[in-house]
Enzyme design. Structure first.
Site, PDB file in Angstrom:
ATOM      1  N   TYR A  54       0.879  -1.042   0.190  1.00 61.33           N
ATOM      2  CA  TYR A  54      -0.130   0.082  -0.144  1.00 61.33           C
ATOM      3  C   TYR A  54       0.996   1.610  -0.242  1.00 61.33           C
ATOM      4  O   TYR A  54       1.329   1.301   1.409  1.00 61.33           O
ATOM      5  CB  TYR A  54      -1.036   0.285   1.005  1.00 61.33           C
ATOM      6  CG  TYR A  54      -1.622  -1.412   1.620  1.00 61.33           C
ATOM      7  CD1 TYR A  54      -2.444  -2.226  -0.382  1.00 61.33           C
ATOM      8  CD2 TYR A  54      -2.818  -1.048   2.535  1.00 61.33           C
ATOM      9  CE1 TYR A  54      -2.841  -2.540   0.150  1.00 61.33           C
ATOM     10  CE2 TYR A  54      -3.502  -2.091   2.330  1.00 61.33           C
ATOM     11  CZ  TYR A  54      -3.615  -3.060   1.544  1.00 61.33           C
ATOM     12  OH  TYR A  54      -4.685  -4.325   1.228  1.00 61.33           O
ATOM     13  N   GLN A 292     -16.465   9.266   8.491  1.00 62.47           N
ATOM     14  CA  GLN A 292     -17.111   7.941   7.874  1.00 62.47           C
ATOM     15  C   GLN A 292     -16.524   7.122   9.531  1.00 62.47           C
ATOM     16  O   GLN A 292     -17.502   6.093   8.850  1.00 62.47           O
ATOM     17  CB  GLN A 292     -16.088   7.740   6.842  1.00 62.47           C
ATOM     18  CG  GLN A 292     -16.045   9.009   5.615  1.00 62.47           C
ATOM     19  CD  GLN A 292     -14.960   8.787   4.659  1.00 62.47           C
ATOM     20  OE1 GLN A 292     -14.207   8.591   4.964  1.00 62.47           O
ATOM     21  NE2 GLN A 292     -16.024   9.377   3.355  1.00 62.47           N
ATOM     22  N   ASN A 296     -19.907   4.222  10.008  1.00 64.57           N
ATOM     23  CA  ASN A 296     -19.204   2.598   9.786  1.00 64.57           C
ATOM     24  C   ASN A 296     -19.721   1.451  11.163  1.00 64.57           C
ATOM     25  O   ASN A 296     -20.177   0.750  10.673  1.00 64.57           O
ATOM     26  CB  ASN A 296     -18.302   2.836   8.564  1.00 64.57           C
ATOM     27  CG  ASN A 296     -18.309   3.108   7.504  1.00 64.57           C
ATOM     28  OD1 ASN A 296     -19.298   3.542   7.209  1.00 64.57           O
ATOM     29  ND2 ASN A 296     -17.610   3.251   6.510  1.00 64.57           N
TER      30      ASN A 296
END
Length: 335
Positions: A54, A292, A296
């Site tokens: 990543y 966010q 979630n």
């Protein structure tokens, strides 16, 4: 936050896991990434997933700095090895003994820790004998650099073979990390039964389909400004394949009343849906903003009634991908 055992092990992980694919080190600035990690910790998330590939290692570095100062025993850090994470030589990829040992040492350095809780094979390596791969993972565990091992996007046959070798080597292979969401159910008929037999759990990625299941993308309309579909550094190419299907986007909008019936947003419904599968230990969420994360995590501990699950199936219908052979295409064959 709710916690679930990972595989047939004593390791408990938060059923909402924070992942930093795409975001850390590329899509968002470090201050925002750090704020998201703090929001995850504040929400009770203890499990953090990353990978050496990543952002070419930068995601591990950002996560390491974000978790610095946390009591190490109070968090679970997962990373992965397979793809190149900087070099371009023939040994800078795959699951050879050389790449695994060099990979784990580099990951630990970037993460700023002595060990990871879970070290995962990011794909299956067709070019390296499975025996070599599993022996190298066993060495990593015995050296104390990882406590458990896992795989990602392996087929049922590959998981069975890997698990059999892990048992012989007396190392705990306890997880698989596949893509899994309402419309992408390729693991259900083959991989999940194999994992249930072996005592392996799923840690699933993309439960919200890179944002497609939030309902923000409307049929016949351009993607909203600032959304992932407009950000070439944030996975636009991945989500774009779903946005050309107006029928699919219309069906997602038809899920909204079901989410409201359950007292959830569409995003929360999507995360809660994957957690209804008893073989799923955790759903990985990503975030570019702390809000966010806060939204979630409200999917934790939610039970969706059977009639609601049936209604979701009826709305999505033939749009659901179930072909188990798709998993085999996820692992490249190197020359």
């Amino acid at each position: 936050m709710e916690f679930r055992a990972l595989g047939r092990s004593g390791l408990k992980i938060s059923e909402i896991t924070y992942g930093n694919w795409i975001t850390h080190g590329s899509q968002v600035e470090e201050d925002a990434a750090q704020a998201c990690v703090r929001a995850a910790l504040d929400a009770g998330i203890t499990t953090f997933d990353t990978a050496d590939v990543y952002a070419a290692g930068r995601a591990e570095e950002v996560l390491g700095r974000a978790l610095a100062g946390q009591r190490r025993e109070s968090v679970e850090i997962f990373t992965k090895v397979f793809w190149p994470s900087g070099g371009s030589g023939p040994n800078d990829r795959g699951l050879s003994r050389k790449h695994i040992h060099e990979g784990v040492n580099a990951s630990l350095r970037r993460l700023g820790t002595d060990y990871v809780d879970l070290y995962q094979a990011h794909r299956f390596d067709h070019s390296t004998p499975l025996e070599e791969t599993m022996e190298a993972f066993a060495d990593v565990v015995r050296a104390g650099k990882a406590l458990y091992i896992g795989v990602s996007e392996w087929t049922a046959e590959q998981i069975r073979a890997g698990h059999a070798l892990a048992r012989e080597l007396r190392v705990p292979l306890i997880s698989n990390q596949p893509e899994y969401w309402m419309l992408w159910r390729v693991i259900e008929s083959d991989v999940v039964p194999a994992c249930e037999e072996a005592g392996v759990s799923q840690i699933v990625w993309s439960p919200i389909a890179q944002g497609m299941l939030t309902g923000k993308y409307l049929p016949g309309q351009a993607p909203p400004a600032g959304s992932r579909a407009t950000d070439n550094n944030g996975g636009a190419g991945i989500i774009r394949r779903w946005l050309d299907d107006d029928d699919l986007l219309e069906r997602v909008q038809r899920l909204r009343p079901l989410a409201e019936q359950a007292g959830l947003t569409l995003a929360q419904l999507a995360v809660a849906w994957v957690l209804q599968n008893p073989n799923v230990a955790a759903a990985i969420i990503g975030a570019s903003r702390p809000e966010q994360v806060a939204e979630n995590v409200k999917a934790a501990g939610v039970t969706l009634e059977p009639h609601l699950m049936k209604a979701i199936d009826e709305i999505l219908g033939d749009k659901v991908e179930r072909d188990p052979s798709v998993t085999a295409t996820r692992s490249p064959v190197f020359d």
